[in-house]
Design a protein around this motif. Structure first.
Motif, mmCIF file in Angstrom:
data_model
loop_
_atom_site.group_PDB
_atom_site.id
_atom_site.type_symbol
_atom_site.label_atom_id
_atom_site.label_comp_id
_atom_site.label_asym_id
_atom_site.label_seq_id
_atom_site.Cartn_x
_atom_site.Cartn_y
_atom_site.Cartn_z
ATOM 1 N N ASP A 37 63.040 73.484 -22.209
ATOM 2 C CA ASP A 37 62.268 73.804 -21.000
ATOM 3 C C ASP A 37 62.324 72.729 -19.930
ATOM 4 N N TRP A 38 63.035 71.632 -20.191
ATOM 5 C CA TRP A 38 63.300 70.597 -19.190
ATOM 6 C C TRP A 38 64.768 70.207 -19.289
ATOM 7 N N ASP A 39 65.336 69.736 -18.197
ATOM 8 C CA ASP A 39 66.736 69.302 -18.203
ATOM 9 C C ASP A 39 66.823 67.807 -18.504
ATOM 10 N N PHE A 40 66.296 67.417 -19.662
ATOM 11 C CA PHE A 40 66.374 66.012 -20.047
ATOM 12 C C PHE A 40 67.804 65.622 -20.420
ATOM 13 N N LEU A 93 54.748 58.227 -15.866
ATOM 14 C CA LEU A 93 55.304 58.785 -17.101
ATOM 15 C C LEU A 93 55.162 60.304 -17.138
ATOM 16 N N ILE A 94 53.968 60.768 -16.793
ATOM 17 C CA ILE A 94 53.667 62.203 -16.859
ATOM 18 C C ILE A 94 52.810 62.585 -15.663
ATOM 19 N N MET A 95 53.119 63.728 -15.091
ATOM 20 C CA MET A 95 52.262 64.330 -14.062
ATOM 21 C C MET A 95 51.864 65.706 -14.569
ATOM 22 N N PHE A 96 50.563 65.974 -14.593
ATOM 23 C CA PHE A 96 50.083 67.209 -15.214
ATOM 24 C C PHE A 96 48.840 67.720 -14.489
ATOM 25 N N ILE A 133 55.417 67.454 -15.419
ATOM 26 C CA ILE A 133 56.593 66.660 -15.073
ATOM 27 C C ILE A 133 56.632 65.439 -15.985
ATOM 28 N N PHE A 134 57.777 65.235 -16.636
ATOM 29 C CA PHE A 134 57.965 64.077 -17.507
ATOM 30 C C PHE A 134 59.001 63.146 -16.901
ATOM 31 N N GLU A 182 64.030 59.120 -14.647
ATOM 32 C CA GLU A 182 64.089 60.272 -13.746
ATOM 33 C C GLU A 182 62.966 61.253 -14.067
ATOM 34 N N ASN A 183 62.393 61.837 -13.005
ATOM 35 C CA ASN A 183 61.344 62.831 -13.188
ATOM 36 C C ASN A 183 61.966 64.211 -13.392
ATOM 37 N N HIS A 184 61.470 64.923 -14.393
ATOM 38 C CA HIS A 184 62.002 66.242 -14.726
ATOM 39 C C HIS A 184 60.875 67.271 -14.689
#
Length: 406
Positions: free
Chosen positions: A197-200, A127-130, A145-146, A151-153
């Protein structure tokens, strides 16, 4: 918990402050709560419980440390699943690269309940990488990264991580108004809106595919002066024969061919002629492509939301091991997380730095003493060599005297 989170929406909603997961590694049985990955094809390194080579408190600063160079690391734990709907999501932990890491990850991943802990690896959906990632002088950043709709963004902003040997606290706050904040050592390092700040989502506006620049649109600020003409004496060769050169006396035309003087730059050469520029009377400015609403854009007020948060893991590669992870926290209360950070990481960081400074000073003194001892030993050896040479000279003199007497 007895504190409350206040959310300003269309009124004030009260959300009970909760800690969904916390791990301070203050128990020798910590491994019972964590699962080591055994994914086929990966050679995983071990974690060990330690406060490291320097610390502020030998017990409170204990965390899990990567223990073998050039290895993958895969360790995860699960907790009671929850959703962050209508509530902040706070992810916090401390990282100490006491080995002065040159290349390796220091981040964590958050998963839903579908994670196969025994088979966790780099391709396991998360879900999240931080957290921080360092590799050489070019990569020293904080990953955020969400995963959104499968998809990872990656964040579009650059967040620089800490790259020293001390422990640092990393905090990610995701708010239900689709804003976020990244803290390092309880100080804001970055913040903004998720959608920006993300291309969701697709862009809100796109260039009108039906629009095109008019044929008569002149976007040249200046033009060549039509009345400017090239001077008659402008065209000169770039190189000319050297007028001061003379044929060498030993030059033989029959043997060496016809002599020609060397070429030199022509001082009268003016280059390619171009008419001077004047303001363009027909200039209309740069043509801006008109935009229209993107028909593929649909706003999503719940970009921030995850229906099921259930697991946390360390899925890493490290060239040089020695990183210590500690003080994991997942909560819905940013202020409470800040307090816990100060009670854990903040309470011992100064004493840890003091201990490291003392160790460095001791090492410096030891190095000086060793260098001095080595220099003294070399001097003594040179003195012994000089004494030996003196003895040899005296022996030679005695032999000479005896020879003379004979």
């Amino acid at each position: 918990m007895k504190t409350w989170v206040f959310l300003a929406l269309f009124g004030v909603a009260l959300v009970e402050s909760k800690v969904f997961f916390e791990e301070r590694f203050d128990s020798p049985d910590w491994e019972k709560n964590w699962v080591q990955s055994a994914h086929k094809g990966k050679e995983f390194g071990p974690f060990k419980l330690t406060a490291g080579k320097f610390y502020g408190d030998a017990e409170k600063d204990k965390g899990i440390q990567t223990g073998q160079d050039a290895r993958f690391y895969g360790l995860s734990t699960k907790f009671e699943p929850f959703s962050n709907k209508d509530s902040p999501l706070v992810i916090q932990f401390s990282v100490k690269h006491e080995q002065n890491i040159d290349c390796g990850g220091g981040y964590l991943k958050v998963f839903d309940c579908s994670l196969d802990q025994k088979d966790m690896h780099g391709e396991s959906p998360y879900l999240i990488m931080f957290g921080p990632d360092i590799c050489g002088p070019g990569t020293k950043k904080v990953h955020v990264i969400f995963n959104y709709k499968g998809e990872n963004h990656l964040i579009k902003k650059e967040i620089r991580c800490k790259d020293d040997v001390f422990s640092h606290l990393y905090t990610l706050i995701v708010n239900p108004d689709n804003t976020y904040e990244v803290l390092i050592d309880n100080e804001k390092a970055q913040s903004g809106e998720l959608e920006e700040d993300w291309d969701f989502l697709p862009p809100k506006k796109i260039k009108d595919p039906e629009a095109k620049k008019p044929d008569d649109w002149d976007d040249r600020p200046t033009i060549a002066d039509p009345d400017d003409t090239k001077p008659e004496d402008w065209d000169q060769p770039e190189h000319i024969p050297d007028p001061d050169a003379t044929k060498p006396e030993d030059w033989d035309d029959e043997m060496d061919g016809e002599w020609e003087p060397p070429m030199i730059d022509n001082p009268d050469y003016k280059g390619e002629w171009k008419p001077k520029q004047i303001d363009n009377p027909d200039y209309k400015g740069p043509w801006i492509h008109p935009e229209i609403d993107n028909p593929e854009y649909t706003p999503d007020p719940e970009i921030y939301k995850y229906d099921e948060v259930c697991s946390l893991g360390l899925d890493l590669w490290q060239v040089k091991s020695g990183t210590i992870f500690d003080n994991f926290l997942i909560s819905n209360d940013p202020e409470e997380a800040r307090k816990i950070g100060e009670e854990t990481w903040g309470a011992t960081k100064d004493a840890a730095k003091k201990m490291k400074d003392e160790q460095d000073e001791e090492e410096r003194k030891r190095a000086e003493e060793e260098a001095k001892a080595a220099a003294d030993a070399e001097k003594d050896e040179d003195d012994d060599d000089d004494d030996d040479l003196g003895d040899e000279d005296e022996d030679d003199l005695d032999n000479d005297l005896e020879h003379d007497e004979l």
